[in-house]
Design a protein around this motif. Structure first.
Motif, short mmCIF file in Angstrom:
data_model
loop_
_atom_site.label_atom_id
_atom_site.label_comp_id
_atom_site.label_asym_id
_atom_site.label_seq_id
_atom_site.Cartn_x
_atom_site.Cartn_y
_atom_site.Cartn_z
N LEU A 127 11.99 59.42 22.59
CA LEU A 127 10.54 58.91 22.69
C LEU A 127 10.57 57.23 22.86
CD1 LEU A 127 8.41 60.62 19.67
CD2 LEU A 127 8.36 60.97 21.88
N HIS A 128 11.60 56.71 24.00
CA HIS A 128 11.33 55.49 24.18
C HIS A 128 10.11 54.97 24.78
CE1 HIS A 128 12.33 51.92 26.65
NE2 HIS A 128 13.54 51.85 26.23
N ARG A 129 9.88 53.80 24.11
CA ARG A 129 8.42 53.30 24.42
C ARG A 129 8.15 53.22 25.79
NH1 ARG A 129 11.61 49.36 22.41
NH2 ARG A 129 10.39 49.17 20.59
N ASP A 130 8.80 53.02 26.72
CA ASP A 130 8.20 52.94 28.22
C ASP A 130 7.76 54.48 28.52
OD1 ASP A 130 9.06 50.38 28.30
OD2 ASP A 130 10.93 50.89 29.66
N ARG A 131 8.42 55.44 27.80
CA ARG A 131 8.08 56.73 28.02
C ARG A 131 6.75 57.43 27.53
NH1 ARG A 131 11.00 58.07 32.53
NH2 ARG A 131 13.21 57.54 32.47
N VAL A 132 6.22 56.58 26.65
CA VAL A 132 5.13 57.31 25.87
C VAL A 132 4.04 56.11 25.50
CG1 VAL A 132 6.36 58.89 24.65
CG2 VAL A 132 6.19 56.84 23.58
N LEU A 133 4.40 54.99 25.56
CA LEU A 133 3.13 53.91 25.22
C LEU A 133 2.29 53.58 26.53
CD1 LEU A 133 4.89 51.33 22.76
CD2 LEU A 133 3.61 53.17 22.46
N GLY A 134 2.78 53.72 27.52
CA GLY A 134 2.21 53.47 28.87
C GLY A 134 2.04 51.81 29.23
N SER A 135 3.20 51.12 28.73
CA SER A 135 3.42 49.83 29.08
C SER A 135 3.78 49.71 30.75
CB SER A 135 4.31 49.36 28.08
OG SER A 135 5.48 49.99 27.91
N ASP A 136 4.56 50.71 31.02
CA ASP A 136 4.84 50.78 32.18
C ASP A 136 4.68 52.26 32.87
OD1 ASP A 136 6.13 50.83 34.97
OD2 ASP A 136 8.10 50.01 34.24
N VAL A 137 3.61 52.36 33.62
CA VAL A 137 2.91 53.58 33.91
C VAL A 137 4.15 54.40 34.91
CG1 VAL A 137 1.39 54.92 35.29
CG2 VAL A 137 0.46 53.25 33.73
N THR A 138 4.95 53.81 35.79
CA THR A 138 5.95 54.46 36.70
C THR A 138 6.86 55.00 35.91
OG1 THR A 138 7.02 52.38 36.91
CG2 THR A 138 5.14 52.88 38.44
N ARG A 139 7.09 54.66 34.53
CA ARG A 139 8.20 55.27 33.72
C ARG A 139 7.66 56.19 32.72
NH1 ARG A 139 13.09 53.75 33.48
NH2 ARG A 139 13.24 53.95 31.10
#
Length: 257
Positions: A127-139
């Motif tokens: 559940l890496h933050r880039d994968r679930v938080l939406g901080s970087d939509v492309t990830r």
């Protein structure tokens, strides 16, 4: 066409949910999936709120795609790749998400942390933050798939081939296009042209890595983009120009004349 607004999740709530989910399995998070959250909100204007039934159907469709690939048991690389292709098409074809909404990380955070936390954890167990938080939509676990489908969607193709180009490049290769999303990735027609040409290239794998060849090709496209309007070219002319650039990349990386 009716424009629906998807629920979004406040960043503070998204971070709290992610922290609460860390270390839990996909099966454990199944009971955490929900159709709403006290910290959800909608964009103020631009459409009507998505009916709850549409959210329920979207979850069921994506969950089915995961179950067909072994969910909640861990997946292998091939299962993950085919899941991504299937869900990319589902999200772009069936969800009703439009580009103006798809740039909102809060929307994707709602999907990964409220609607489908179990599927998100199945796909990316840390559940890496880039994968679930939406901080970087492309990830993001789901956001990157919508954009991947959006870039390759060919509205002029026959019904069964609208998303055929999803099968041409894998995630790591698409990452190179995402990294140039303000230039190359900003033109779906250019991306589709690159994919058409790439599909015809015979890569001498004993001489050059596909990743290096694609990177070189994209750099040549970027340099020429300063002088040529690719979007104004016909499909045939675009393919011819890109084919020429691909040949230049092959010669440069293999030393062939």
């Amino acid at each position: 066409m009716m424009v629906y607004l998807f629920p979004r999740l406040l960043p503070s709530a998204a971070k709290t949910l992610r922290e609460a989910y860390l270390g839990k399995s996909a099966e454990e998070l199944r009971s955490s999936a929900d159709l709403s959250h006290t910290a959800m909100f909608y964009a103020a204007t631009g459409g009507v709120r998505l009916p709850v039934g549409r959210l329920r159907d979207l979850r069921a469709e994506i969950l089915r795609a995961a179950e067909e690939r072994g969910f909640p048991a861990s997946h292998n690389r091939k299962q993950a790749a085919t899941f991504d292709i299937t869900v990319a098409e589902i999200l772009h074809r069936d969800s009703g998400i439009i580009p103006a909404e798809a740039v909102a990380g809060d929307l994707w955070a709602f999907l990964s942390l409220v609607l489908m936390p179990d599927v998100a954890a199945w796909r990316y167990s840390d559940l890496h933050r880039d994968r679930v938080l939406g901080s970087d939509v492309t990830r993001h676990v789901f956001g990157r798939l919508w954009w991947r489908a959006h870039l390759v969607h060919d509205s002029e193709a026959e019904e069964g081939d609208l998303y055929a180009a999803l099968h041409i490049l894998g995630e790591s290769a698409f990452d190179q296009i995402y990294a140039r999303r303000t230039s190359i990735g900003g033109s779906p027609s250019l991306v589709r042209g690159i994919l058409r040409v790439w599909e015809r290239i015979e890569v001498p794998r004993d001489e050059v890595r596909e990743r290096d060849l694609l990177r070189d090709l994209l750099m040549r496209v970027l340099r020429l983009q300063a002088f040529v309007s690719f979007d104004s070219l016909t499909a045939d002319d675009l393919d011819e120009e890109l084919g020429r650039l691909a040949d230049e990349s092959l010669r440069a990386l293999t030393g062939r004349v």
